[in-house]
Design a protein around this motif. Structure first.
Motif, PDB file in Angstrom:
ATOM      1  N   HIS A  27     -11.922  -6.191 -11.491  1.00 30.30           N
ATOM      2  CA  HIS A  27     -11.186  -5.426 -10.485  1.00 30.30           C
ATOM      3  C   HIS A  27     -11.055  -3.959 -10.877  1.00 30.30           C
ATOM      4  N   HIS A 327      -1.917  -9.281 -12.739  1.00 31.15           N
ATOM      5  CA  HIS A 327      -2.404  -7.925 -12.979  1.00 31.15           C
ATOM      6  C   HIS A 327      -1.495  -7.175 -13.953  1.00 31.15           C
ATOM      7  N   ASN A 340       0.835  -3.739  -3.112  1.00 30.71           N
ATOM      8  CA  ASN A 340       0.568  -3.677  -1.678  1.00 30.71           C
ATOM      9  C   ASN A 340       0.042  -2.309  -1.258  1.00 30.71           C
ATOM     10  N   SER A 342      -1.816  -0.179  -3.065  1.00 37.21           N
ATOM     11  CA  SER A 342      -3.223   0.017  -3.423  1.00 37.21           C
ATOM     12  C   SER A 342      -4.142  -0.797  -2.507  1.00 37.21           C
ATOM     13  N   ALA A 343      -3.690  -1.987  -2.104  1.00 38.57           N
ATOM     14  CA  ALA A 343      -4.479  -2.775  -1.150  1.00 38.57           C
ATOM     15  C   ALA A 343      -4.575  -2.045   0.187  1.00 38.57           C
ATOM     16  N   LYS A 346      -7.037   1.214  -0.181  1.00 40.99           N
ATOM     17  CA  LYS A 346      -8.421   1.027  -0.623  1.00 40.99           C
ATOM     18  C   LYS A 346      -9.456   1.172   0.497  1.00 40.99           C
ATOM     19  N   SER A 504      -5.419  -2.919  -9.508  1.00 39.99           N
ATOM     20  CA  SER A 504      -5.522  -4.276  -8.972  1.00 39.99           C
ATOM     21  C   SER A 504      -6.443  -4.318  -7.752  1.00 39.99           C
ATOM     22  N   HIS A 505      -6.551  -3.186  -7.054  1.00 43.28           N
ATOM     23  CA  HIS A 505      -7.457  -3.105  -5.908  1.00 43.28           C
ATOM     24  C   HIS A 505      -8.481  -1.984  -6.090  1.00 43.28           C
ATOM     25  N   SER A 506      -8.791  -1.679  -7.349  1.00 45.80           N
ATOM     26  CA  SER A 506      -9.850  -0.716  -7.684  1.00 45.80           C
ATOM     27  C   SER A 506      -9.573   0.666  -7.095  1.00 45.80           C
TER      28      SER A 506
END
Length: 646
Positions: A27, A327, A340, A342-343, A346, A504-506
């Motif tokens: 990730h 994570h 949330n 970072s998701a 992205k 966690s979400h690159s």
């Protein structure tokens, strides 16, 4: 940003095992993967491509391939260093910032590290000297962990890969547990895993001949300029902020800003606008709570005409807690918002700028309002009054405990804090809710078989803070606290959360307020300029009044944070009832179930913030133990909350 991994063991780590370890940090770098082997050394890299998208894959070598580097981070002054190295005769094969690391080390050795300005954690394999060198940035913005036991030396951006190796025992570190319960984060180089350590900020580690040596390459030494005028401070603040934001805009992919609606993130947007950045993308998150900052964030977005996006979390956020904990690798309070967020960003950007560091530099937290009014008084309390204060504090604790009323706890802490006047470190730690000074708390918190063991002097929380307060004990109380928090809570709490939740979400998160030059300037500004009339960030507010809406420069700080009282009423209580059963707590053998039950049964009340935070941590620790210690759930990515409730 990227993920790095390395092992040194006889015969080298098996390719299958190493691949499994590397997969646990994919990730952090979904764009490319590489592995390099040299004798007993195996290096692995997962790449998130930000700069030099075509030729920046790693490891990267010097001209004769005797030096290799794997790297996580961004070097903001790499172009200047690159030109220096070219003048010395070095040849570059890529346009990436990574390549300066091998050539810089080749020319200047370890003296090179302090010259870097950026966020970084990297490993240099020097085949000429048969050594491996790990380096972490000045302020610990990027993570780097290592272990050395049972014939294995290994390092990684996260702890999960190290746990997967059979030479790494999975054991709870009791010292870190006690610190974590007091502070809600682990301190110094310790982690919750026995035998796994963090390389401290501004340090490098040399592994050679099966031996480890750790060295400091730089140290923040505050030099307060008492002759600094307010106008001078304002002018310099703008200069350094503009420079910091400009440096951190380097990217070959889209970037945006986490906009909380507060001063720090708003100023980043203002500086980006001033620098002429087109189509600034901003992102704001809320919790369906009265303190959500959507209106203020939208006000800033309109003021600077940004491309603004908002997200409101669900009413049952703990459903995703196991994945978030996976994570973070330790149970923490303020994880869900970053995960949330970072998701959410992205699909739009791969790089975001955040406002972390502004409060530490410029005195922006509410706790500073409890310190500033008594700034001069701490040095005027005689020793005999301090001793009397300690005695009264112990009596006060017993009196409050005898009432059995939990919500009186907050008032008692406030009085104990006042009784610690003249002892700024103790005063600060009580303000941060450390209960280390109250011996009866051990019997309340811990299981009957653990309480005495946890009372050991070596476990006392203040020991981790002593060196920082002692280094600056000639400074004002507020200056001492700012310096100490910068090296403790910011590094081991806030920065850890920012890194784990963004990656966690690159998503790469950058922190302009922690630019090296800006930090050094910030620690030259007298406390009397940073705060006036007990107003936090007074200097910062005055500096930004001409540039931001008045509502923003005058508002009280809140930020991307949860309210523990409201969270308790949402789903924290329900989850704790299912995770912290008597059977589970007794089997765990760490905590006193009766005290847990007392908090759960008490009528919900805003004054029980500490108690709800305590529940959150120990609930998280129960999930953490099942995930990382007692099973391979972390390797198999088991994230169903229900599976951790029996």
């Amino acid at each position: 940003m990227c993920g790095i991994l390395g092992t040194v063991e006889a015969g080298g780590t098996s390719p299958k095992r190493f691949q499994q370890m590397l997969d646990l940090i994919r990730h952090r770098g979904p764009d490319a993967e590489s592995t390099y082997r040299h004798g007993n050394v195996t290096l692995g890299h997962r790449r998130l491509a930000i700069i030099d998208l075509k030729t920046g894959d790693q490891p990267i070598f010097n001209e004769d391939h005797s030096i290799a580097v794997i790297y996580n981070g961004e070097i903001y002054n790499y172009k200047e260093i690159r030109e220096e190295l070219k003048a010395l005769g070095h040849h570059f094969c890529t346009e990436s910032d990574t390549e300066i690391l091998v050539h810089g080390y080749e020319s200047w050795g370890t003296d090179f590290f302090h010259r870097l300005n950026g966020i970084f954690a990297f490993a240099i394999l020097d085949q000429r000297q048969d050594s491996l060198i790990l380096v972490r940035d000045h302020f610990g913005i990027k993570p780097l962990h290592y272990t050395h036991q049972n014939g294995l030396f290994a390092f990684a951006s996260e702890q999960k890969p190290l746990l997967l190796h059979p030479s790494t025992p999975r054991e709870l570190n009791l010292q870190s547990l006690h610190t974590h319960l007091n502070l809600r984060y682990t301190q110094n180089d310790q982690t919750l895993f026995q035998g796994i350590y963090r390389l401290p900020p501004a340090h490098y580690l040399v592994y050679r001949n099966k031996q480890i040596n750790i060295h400091k390459y730089w140290e923040l030494t505050p030099e307060i300029r008492d002759d600094m005028t307010e106008n001078e401070a304002v002018a310099h603040l703008h200069e350094y902020l503009r420079q910091a934001v400009k440096r951190q805009l380097i990217s070959d992919v889209p970037l945006g800003v986490y906009l909380s609606g507060g001063m720090d993130s708003s100023v980043i947007v203002q500086k980006m606008s001033e620098l002429g950045v087109p189509d600034i993308k901003t992102f704001t998150l809320g919790f369906n709570e009265p303190t959500d900052e959507f209106p203020d964030a939208e006000r800033v977005a309109r003021h600077f005409n940004t491309d603004h996006h908002t997200l409101s979390l669900s009413m049952e956020p703990l459903k995703m807690f196991p994945e978030v904990l996976w994570h973070a690798e330790e149970p923490k309070i303020n994880l869900l918002q970053g995960f949330n967020m970072s998701a959410f960003v992205k699909p739009h950007v791969s790089v975001v700028l955040g406002g972390l560091g502004g409060d530490e530099l410029l005195a922006g937290y509410d706790i500073h309002r409890f310190i500033y009014p008594l700034n001069r008084l701490h040095n005027r309390i005689p020793g005999w009054m301090k001793k009397i204060g300690d005695i009264k504090s112990r009596i006060l604790f017993r009196m409050e405990q005898n009432t059995g009323v939990l919500r009186l706890d907050e008032y008692r802490r406030g009085l104990q804090m006042l009784l610690a006047l003249g002892q700024i470190e103790k005063y600060y730690l009580i303000l941060r809710n450390v209960w280390d000074y109250d011996n009866p708390m051990y019997d309340q918190i811990y299981h009957r078989g653990m309480a005495q063991q946890m009372r050991a002097e070596s476990l006392k929380v203040h020991k981790a803070f002593d060196p920082f307060f002692q280094k600056v004990n000639h400074m004002s109380a507020l200056d001492q606290v700012l310096f100490t928090e910068f090296h403790t809570k910011m590094v081991n709490d806030y920065l850890l959360v920012e890194d784990r939740m963004s990656m966690s979400h690159s998503v790469e998160e950058r922190v302009p307020f922690l630019d090296l030059d800006l930090v050094q300037f910030g620690f030259s500004v007298p406390a009397g300029l940073k705060m006036k009339g007990n107003r936090t960030k007074d200097l910062f507010r005055k500096a930004m009044e001409p540039y931001l809406p008045e509502k923003i420069t005058q508002k009280k700080k809140w930020g991307f944070t949860v309210n523990p009282y409201l969270q308790f009423k949402k789903d924290l209580k329900d989850v704790c009832e299912k995770v912290l059963t008597r059977d589970i707590v007794e089997k765990q053998g760490l905590f006193n179930y009766e005290y847990i039950r007392k908090i759960l049964d008490a009528p919900p009340h805003p004054r029980l913030r500490w108690h709800y935070n305590f529940l959150w941590v120990i609930m998280g620790l129960a999930v953490w133990q099942k995930m990382f210690i007692e099973s391979d759930a972390f390797a198999e990515r088991h994230f169903d909350l229900e599976s951790y409730m029996n």
